[in-house]
Design a protein around this motif. Sequence first.
Motif, mmCIF file in Angstrom:
data_model
loop_
_atom_site.group_PDB
_atom_site.id
_atom_site.type_symbol
_atom_site.label_atom_id
_atom_site.label_comp_id
_atom_site.label_asym_id
_atom_site.label_seq_id
_atom_site.Cartn_x
_atom_site.Cartn_y
_atom_site.Cartn_z
ATOM 1 N N VAL A 155 -14.507 -41.189 -62.917
ATOM 2 C CA VAL A 155 -14.440 -41.385 -64.368
ATOM 3 C C VAL A 155 -15.736 -40.920 -65.021
ATOM 4 N N GLY A 156 -16.867 -41.304 -64.412
ATOM 5 C CA GLY A 156 -18.153 -40.873 -64.945
ATOM 6 C C GLY A 156 -18.304 -39.361 -64.898
ATOM 7 N N ALA A 157 -17.883 -38.758 -63.760
ATOM 8 C CA ALA A 157 -17.988 -37.303 -63.633
ATOM 9 C C ALA A 157 -17.108 -36.595 -64.655
ATOM 10 N N SER A 158 -15.901 -37.120 -64.873
ATOM 11 C CA SER A 158 -14.994 -36.518 -65.862
ATOM 12 C C SER A 158 -15.596 -36.597 -67.266
ATOM 13 N N THR A 159 -16.234 -37.721 -67.558
ATOM 14 C CA THR A 159 -16.879 -37.875 -68.866
ATOM 15 C C THR A 159 -18.006 -36.869 -69.028
ATOM 16 N N VAL A 160 -18.801 -36.703 -67.988
ATOM 17 C CA VAL A 160 -19.899 -35.739 -68.025
ATOM 18 C C VAL A 160 -19.357 -34.318 -68.190
ATOM 19 N N VAL A 161 -18.347 -33.957 -67.394
ATOM 20 C CA VAL A 161 -17.765 -32.616 -67.472
ATOM 21 C C VAL A 161 -17.181 -32.371 -68.860
ATOM 22 N N GLY A 162 -16.481 -33.396 -69.402
ATOM 23 C CA GLY A 162 -15.897 -33.250 -70.731
ATOM 24 C C GLY A 162 -16.934 -33.037 -71.814
ATOM 25 N N SER A 163 -18.083 -33.698 -71.685
ATOM 26 C CA SER A 163 -19.135 -33.543 -72.694
ATOM 27 C C SER A 163 -19.891 -32.230 -72.526
ATOM 28 N N LEU A 164 -19.881 -31.665 -71.315
ATOM 29 C CA LEU A 164 -20.577 -30.408 -71.076
ATOM 30 C C LEU A 164 -19.763 -29.200 -71.519
ATOM 31 N N GLU A 165 -18.440 -29.339 -71.578
ATOM 32 C CA GLU A 165 -17.585 -28.196 -71.940
ATOM 33 C C GLU A 165 -17.917 -27.631 -73.321
ATOM 34 N N PRO A 166 -17.967 -28.471 -74.374
ATOM 35 C CA PRO A 166 -18.342 -27.899 -75.672
ATOM 36 C C PRO A 166 -19.781 -27.402 -75.720
ATOM 37 N N LEU A 167 -20.669 -28.017 -74.913
ATOM 38 C CA LEU A 167 -22.048 -27.527 -74.878
ATOM 39 C C LEU A 167 -22.091 -26.107 -74.332
ATOM 40 N N GLY A 168 -21.282 -25.833 -73.306
ATOM 41 C CA GLY A 168 -21.209 -24.483 -72.773
ATOM 42 C C GLY A 168 -20.749 -23.486 -73.818
ATOM 43 N N LYS A 169 -19.790 -23.885 -74.655
ATOM 44 C CA LYS A 169 -19.306 -23.005 -75.725
ATOM 45 C C LYS A 169 -20.378 -22.789 -76.783
ATOM 46 N N LEU A 170 -21.137 -23.842 -77.077
ATOM 47 C CA LEU A 170 -22.222 -23.693 -78.046
ATOM 48 C C LEU A 170 -23.283 -22.720 -77.533
ATOM 49 N N ILE A 171 -23.607 -22.830 -76.249
ATOM 50 C CA ILE A 171 -24.618 -21.944 -75.671
ATOM 51 C C ILE A 171 -24.125 -20.499 -75.679
ATOM 52 N N LEU A 172 -22.849 -20.314 -75.337
ATOM 53 C CA LEU A 172 -22.274 -18.979 -75.368
ATOM 54 C C LEU A 172 -22.311 -18.415 -76.790
ATOM 55 N N GLY A 173 -21.960 -19.253 -77.772
ATOM 56 C CA GLY A 173 -21.980 -18.808 -79.157
ATOM 57 C C GLY A 173 -23.379 -18.540 -79.660
ATOM 58 N N ALA A 174 -24.345 -19.315 -79.167
ATOM 59 C CA ALA A 174 -25.728 -19.144 -79.620
ATOM 60 C C ALA A 174 -26.383 -17.905 -79.029
ATOM 61 N N THR A 175 -25.981 -17.529 -77.792
ATOM 62 C CA THR A 175 -26.627 -16.404 -77.114
ATOM 63 C C THR A 175 -25.827 -15.112 -77.208
ATOM 64 N N GLY A 176 -24.499 -15.239 -77.332
ATOM 65 C CA GLY A 176 -23.654 -14.053 -77.419
ATOM 66 C C GLY A 176 -23.470 -13.312 -76.115
ATOM 67 N N VAL A 177 -23.858 -13.923 -74.996
ATOM 68 C CA VAL A 177 -23.759 -13.255 -73.696
ATOM 69 C C VAL A 177 -22.361 -13.460 -73.118
ATOM 70 N N ARG A 178 -21.789 -12.406 -72.557
ATOM 71 C CA ARG A 178 -20.485 -12.481 -71.912
ATOM 72 C C ARG A 178 -20.654 -12.236 -70.417
ATOM 73 N N GLY A 179 -19.901 -12.940 -69.622
ATOM 74 C CA GLY A 179 -19.987 -12.754 -68.180
ATOM 75 C C GLY A 179 -19.062 -13.715 -67.460
ATOM 76 N N VAL A 180 -19.388 -13.995 -66.209
ATOM 77 C CA VAL A 180 -18.576 -14.851 -65.354
ATOM 78 C C VAL A 180 -19.215 -16.229 -65.276
ATOM 79 N N VAL A 181 -18.415 -17.253 -65.466
ATOM 80 C CA VAL A 181 -18.882 -18.628 -65.285
ATOM 81 C C VAL A 181 -18.371 -19.125 -63.938
ATOM 82 N N PRO A 182 -19.249 -19.378 -62.959
ATOM 83 C CA PRO A 182 -18.786 -19.855 -61.648
ATOM 84 C C PRO A 182 -18.055 -21.186 -61.767
ATOM 85 N N THR A 183 -16.840 -21.242 -61.249
ATOM 86 C CA THR A 183 -16.030 -22.455 -61.332
ATOM 87 C C THR A 183 -15.258 -22.605 -60.029
#
Length: 493
Positions: free
Chosen positions: A57-85
């Motif tokens: 549950v804690g890990a899911s909460t952390v992952v859920g909160s990190l997902e929009p942060l990843g989008k913000l970082i992508l939007g802020a930097t404009g870099v395109r590439g592969v995200v290891p998953t």
Amino acid sequence: MDVIVGIAKFIVNNVLNQPAYLVGIITAIGLLALHRSIGQVVGGGLKAAMGFLILGVGASTVVGSLEPLGKLILGATGVRGVVPTNEAVVALAQKQFGAQVAWVMIAGFVVSILLARFTPLKYVFLTGHHTFFMATLITALLATAQLSAFWMIAVGAALLGTMMVVMPTFTHPWTRRVTGGEDVAMGHFGSIGYITAGTVGRLVGKRSKSTEDMKFPDGLKFLRDSMIATALSMVLIYTVFALAMLGRVGQTEAFAVMEASTLGDYIMAGVMQALLFGVGVAVILFGVRTILGELVPAFNGIAAKVVPGALPALDCPVAFPYAPNAVLIGFISSFTGGLASLGVLMAFNAPMGLALILPGMVPHFFTGGTAGVFGNATGGRRGAIVGGFVNGVIITFLPALLLKVLGSLGLANTTFGDADFGWFGLTVGHAVKLGPVTGMIVITLIILVLLGSAIAFQRLVVNRGWNPGAPRDAHFAGAGDEDADPKSVAVGS
């Protein structure tokens, strides 16, 4: 045959691939071996399983909160590439190799138990999802070797079982340093990053105090609470990248990421995700404590009856309670290392055809946070910072290299994110390319070298109690009690 395959898939997908069930069963077996009452067996097994569910549950909460942060970082930097998953590449591979993966995982688990029983490598790897990921990687690589089904499963099981006992062995001096000698090992395939972080910490942080020994002014003593410090740090990170994305792409695109309609909603949505991140970390810490409270005592029964002297090898958050501040420092440093490595790849125009690997927030948090704990254990604050940074570099370049091997298998849109998948996948992948006969000879040599090296390391290093933080202990012991580092634990010489 279909029935047997169906049973194997059920066991893999619904039992072995569910850490909560696996840990609960192992705990119950241990309590049975200790001749506990039925009530104690059931209660202990359920509590251990629920501890893992709490961690989830804690890990899911952390992952859920990190997902929009990843989008913000992508939007802020404009870099395109592969995200290891890991999950994404496994899902792709399952469509082609699902049945083989099931058998490799089951047989590999059996091989690991046999190795733990009959060699000095007394570690039982209990991180089910990472076992599943590694089984998938191995199967996908072996599929190009034109082996029969029997030999694919046999070779795959030998490779998987070997990794499940070898990596906890190589990590154990640093794990023991982190835990202060508690009877638990590291069962996570980010081990090379943790070992490197611990080694770097030893080199750079002999005189650096622990991250957990920070002195705050009276007005800032509330920051000693790791949950509060983590949440406030994430609020700052979220706000910076939210404003950076807003300035770069404008309101329409930025607001869509956070599902906001006004600037106030946009900023406060980030604040909420940052606070949820802090809650998720706190839940993870509670889950780990619950698991250890039930599993470690029960493991005495397994050690005595099934695998004498065995230690449970658990998921990387098992290290988090020992240095919560180092988790956050390691995460931020690892992410910084990932960004710096991405910058290098971009500056050199992706040399050797390497893909641009974007920093995945999930691997950087879990492996970076753990690297921070290992770096802190041997090198204090400086070790946590540098160790986390080096981990970020490792989990950028190794996935980029591994992608070239996976690309030949049609899995080029994503790659595995953690360090051990990188170096081991590259080793096995290049061996397979040598052909069915030569490739299998090389793979046999790889297995023998890993096992031989691990057995020698266990006997000469682990069993002799080598302490990777000894130089730091000696410095603080000589500095006098007033400067002693209370978080520095000696477990050997």
